[in-house]
Design a protein around this motif. Structure first.
Motif, PDB file in Angstrom:
ATOM      1  N   SER A 159       0.824  -1.208   0.000  1.00  0.00           N
ATOM      2  CA  SER A 159       0.000   0.000   0.000  1.00  0.00           C
ATOM      3  C   SER A 159       0.863   1.266   0.000  1.00  0.00           C
ATOM      4  O   SER A 159       0.562   2.237  -0.701  1.00  0.00           O
ATOM      5  CB  SER A 159      -0.946   0.008   1.203  1.00  0.00           C
ATOM      6  OG  SER A 159      -2.026  -0.894   0.967  1.00  0.00           O
ATOM      7  N   MET A 160       1.952   1.244   0.767  1.00  0.00           N
ATOM      8  CA  MET A 160       2.844   2.404   0.795  1.00  0.00           C
ATOM      9  C   MET A 160       3.490   2.627  -0.579  1.00  0.00           C
ATOM     10  O   MET A 160       3.595   3.757  -1.053  1.00  0.00           O
ATOM     11  CB  MET A 160       3.931   2.195   1.862  1.00  0.00           C
ATOM     12  CG  MET A 160       4.903   3.334   1.977  1.00  0.00           C
ATOM     13  SD  MET A 160       4.130   4.965   2.179  1.00  0.00           S
ATOM     14  CE  MET A 160       3.644   4.927   3.904  1.00  0.00           C
ATOM     15  N   VAL A 179      -7.211 -14.315  -6.187  1.00  0.00           N
ATOM     16  CA  VAL A 179      -6.177 -14.366  -5.145  1.00  0.00           C
ATOM     17  C   VAL A 179      -5.266 -15.571  -5.357  1.00  0.00           C
ATOM     18  O   VAL A 179      -4.035 -15.446  -5.307  1.00  0.00           O
ATOM     19  CB  VAL A 179      -6.822 -14.398  -3.738  1.00  0.00           C
ATOM     20  CG1 VAL A 179      -5.794 -14.760  -2.675  1.00  0.00           C
ATOM     21  CG2 VAL A 179      -7.481 -13.061  -3.425  1.00  0.00           C
ATOM     22  N   ASN A 180      -5.866 -16.724  -5.624  1.00  0.00           N
ATOM     23  CA  ASN A 180      -5.054 -17.928  -5.803  1.00  0.00           C
ATOM     24  C   ASN A 180      -4.187 -17.859  -7.053  1.00  0.00           C
ATOM     25  O   ASN A 180      -3.067 -18.355  -7.062  1.00  0.00           O
ATOM     26  CB  ASN A 180      -5.940 -19.173  -5.836  1.00  0.00           C
ATOM     27  CG  ASN A 180      -6.472 -19.494  -4.455  1.00  0.00           C
ATOM     28  OD1 ASN A 180      -5.819 -19.230  -3.447  1.00  0.00           O
ATOM     29  ND2 ASN A 180      -7.685 -20.036  -4.403  1.00  0.00           N
ATOM     30  N   LEU A 227      -6.731  -4.640  -2.224  1.00  0.00           N
ATOM     31  CA  LEU A 227      -6.368  -6.057  -2.369  1.00  0.00           C
ATOM     32  C   LEU A 227      -5.111  -6.219  -3.218  1.00  0.00           C
ATOM     33  O   LEU A 227      -4.186  -6.947  -2.847  1.00  0.00           O
ATOM     34  CB  LEU A 227      -7.543  -6.819  -3.014  1.00  0.00           C
ATOM     35  CG  LEU A 227      -7.263  -8.253  -3.468  1.00  0.00           C
ATOM     36  CD1 LEU A 227      -6.824  -9.131  -2.301  1.00  0.00           C
ATOM     37  CD2 LEU A 227      -8.494  -8.861  -4.166  1.00  0.00           C
ATOM     38  N   PHE A 228      -5.056  -5.514  -4.340  1.00  0.00           N
ATOM     39  CA  PHE A 228      -3.903  -5.670  -5.232  1.00  0.00           C
ATOM     40  C   PHE A 228      -2.636  -5.071  -4.628  1.00  0.00           C
ATOM     41  O   PHE A 228      -1.541  -5.594  -4.842  1.00  0.00           O
ATOM     42  CB  PHE A 228      -4.208  -5.115  -6.624  1.00  0.00           C
ATOM     43  CG  PHE A 228      -4.929  -6.124  -7.463  1.00  0.00           C
ATOM     44  CD1 PHE A 228      -6.270  -6.417  -7.228  1.00  0.00           C
ATOM     45  CD2 PHE A 228      -4.251  -6.850  -8.431  1.00  0.00           C
ATOM     46  CE1 PHE A 228      -6.927  -7.394  -7.953  1.00  0.00           C
ATOM     47  CE2 PHE A 228      -4.907  -7.830  -9.170  1.00  0.00           C
ATOM     48  CZ  PHE A 228      -6.248  -8.095  -8.939  1.00  0.00           C
ATOM     49  N   ALA A 229      -2.781  -4.012  -3.867  1.00  0.00           N
ATOM     50  CA  ALA A 229      -1.616  -3.453  -3.159  1.00  0.00           C
ATOM     51  C   ALA A 229      -1.048  -4.490  -2.202  1.00  0.00           C
ATOM     52  O   ALA A 229       0.161  -4.750  -2.183  1.00  0.00           O
ATOM     53  CB  ALA A 229      -2.011  -2.185  -2.410  1.00  0.00           C
ATOM     54  N   TYR A 251      -5.736 -13.159   2.298  1.00  0.00           N
ATOM     55  CA  TYR A 251      -6.484 -12.279   1.401  1.00  0.00           C
ATOM     56  C   TYR A 251      -7.761 -12.918   0.890  1.00  0.00           C
ATOM     57  O   TYR A 251      -8.748 -12.216   0.667  1.00  0.00           O
ATOM     58  CB  TYR A 251      -5.603 -11.792   0.244  1.00  0.00           C
ATOM     59  CG  TYR A 251      -4.582 -10.799   0.719  1.00  0.00           C
ATOM     60  CD1 TYR A 251      -4.963  -9.493   1.064  1.00  0.00           C
ATOM     61  CD2 TYR A 251      -3.251 -11.142   0.876  1.00  0.00           C
ATOM     62  CE1 TYR A 251      -4.030  -8.571   1.540  1.00  0.00           C
ATOM     63  CE2 TYR A 251      -2.308 -10.234   1.346  1.00  0.00           C
ATOM     64  CZ  TYR A 251      -2.707  -8.949   1.678  1.00  0.00           C
ATOM     65  OH  TYR A 251      -1.805  -8.052   2.151  1.00  0.00           O
ATOM     66  N   SER A 252      -7.768 -14.239   0.721  1.00  0.00           N
ATOM     67  CA  SER A 252      -9.034 -14.795   0.219  1.00  0.00           C
ATOM     68  C   SER A 252     -10.087 -14.837   1.309  1.00  0.00           C
ATOM     69  O   SER A 252     -11.281 -14.788   1.001  1.00  0.00           O
ATOM     70  CB  SER A 252      -8.836 -16.148  -0.477  1.00  0.00           C
ATOM     71  OG  SER A 252      -8.201 -17.054   0.363  1.00  0.00           O
ATOM     72  N   SER A 253      -9.673 -14.870   2.583  1.00  0.00           N
ATOM     73  CA  SER A 253     -10.713 -14.798   3.611  1.00  0.00           C
ATOM     74  C   SER A 253     -11.093 -13.346   3.925  1.00  0.00           C
ATOM     75  O   SER A 253     -12.229 -13.059   4.275  1.00  0.00           O
ATOM     76  CB  SER A 253     -10.294 -15.562   4.871  1.00  0.00           C
ATOM     77  OG  SER A 253      -9.599 -14.733   5.758  1.00  0.00           O
TER      78      SER A 253
END
Lengths: 209, 209
Positions: free
Chosen positions: A172-173, B99-100, B165-167, B196-198
């Motif tokens: 994020s940063m 995510v996977n 999420l992508f960060a 991340y998937s949860s």
DNA sequence: TGTACATCAGTGAACGCGCGTTCACTGATGTAC
DNA sequence: TGTACATCAGTGAACGCGCGTTCACTGATGTAC
């Protein structure tokens, strides 16, 4: 265990060379973060210390050794800052304090003093073996020092939590710094603070401490 | 709206130059991810297309313009891959599929074809204005294309979720690639996939599918 | 069908510059006597 | 106290190399006649 036995013949003070070495590593750590590892050369670095480029090789065998030393320095500095941020607040708020410090506008705007991950981790995968080794050890040590604030079943789990948290915050940063638009940058940080401080609660909070 | 009106005098096929242009952008997108933006020069790039360096300036005014074009290309490619990963699975599993896929060993090991963020976002903050502008627009377009799979109150919120999420995933992928130790790298990915998937469930799941 | 010409994607020598690294050296100092 | 010497952190010229960029050119092609 130092070489203090033959302290003879020196131009400057007893530990002048050691001081120069330290200044060099600190300046490199700053400049690498600001400009990238390829973005600053030996000559420019030395001239910023008031020295000439030839003297560099009395301190390091080559640039890669300096990168390794600077990497250790940067992890050490960052870990100390995170601990300082955490120590300021009472039990239960320590992870939030770290998250708020890491994802602050201040940290975003002081690249030269901040965590190396958003600035340099992308380049680390392209570095030669010796540098990557120093980097991996530095990262593990970093996670180990943060682990005491994390929730988790055991020490290993807490270190993994710390690594996961710092990876996410670094992402994020990195985006907050790379983006063109200041308002978007602030928003990225704000949303990340909210997300990571609720996703990772303090160890003591979870334990009811 | 193209310049098709004076198609006369050409050495090769009608759109030969356009094809060369496309090949150049694609090759640059690969090489920049593999070696960093400063790690590959015009001459090497052109020679990889079987051309000489002088011809480059018939296609771009300077290297920065190529970086901008390659940046757009990389975001476009990555967005298409994410959509492909999501479209393969039924509603409710789309975020998990993304995510996977993103945090897979395959994505880690194919830097030249993967998302540009773990490889290049750190360098983007050091790029000149024109490049950062193209990058910021590319990133926003990326988030906008992923937003349809995200949970959130409205379109803007879903785009922000996608960016967050992508960060985070980019941070974990960056660490997985930079680290020295393959087992540690696998662990970083595994833990990040789980987290991340949860943390980000599919839009349809949340809405009750 | 045949010749002269215009087009233009790509060529390659040349430019000034900064890079990492080497190495013979300098000159201020502490030590030995 | 005074002189000769050894030390060594730092100097700066030089090396080969790759960079981004410029520019006069080449030569295969399509078009005009």
């Amino acid at each position: 265990m130092y070489d203090v036995h033959h302290i003879n013949a020196m131009r400057y003070s007893r530990d002048h060379k050691k001081q120069t070495h330290t200044r060099l590593v600190k300046k490199a750590a700053e400049q690498f973060r600001r400009r990238g590892v390829q973005g600053i050369g030996i000559a420019k670095l030395m001239s910023q210390l008031g020295l000439t480029h030839g003297g560099f090789y009395a301190h390091f065998r080559n640039k890669d050794e300096l990168i390794s030393a600077a990497t250790r320095q940067m992890f050490e500095e960052a870990a100390a800052r995170m601990e300082a941020a955490a120590e300021k607040v009472p039990e239960g708020g320590k992870v939030a304090a770290i998250v708020n410090y890491y994802l602050s506008a201040g940290h975003r705007d002081s690249v030269t003093q901040g965590c190396m991950l958003p600035a340099l981790a992308g380049e680390m995968s392209r570095q030669p073996g010796a540098v990557r080794k120093a980097y991996t050890q530095g990262l593990s040590a970093y996670a180990a020092r943060i682990s005491k604030y994390m929730r988790g079943a055991g020490e290993e789990d807490r270190r993994n939590q710390a690594r996961l948290l710092f990876a996410g915050m670094a992402g994020s940063m990195m985006l907050a710094r790379s983006v063109d638009d200041p308002a978007m940058s602030d928003e990225i940080l704000r949303q990340a603070r909210e997300f990571y401080s609720s996703a990772f609660q303090s160890r003591e909070t979870a334990a009811g401490g």
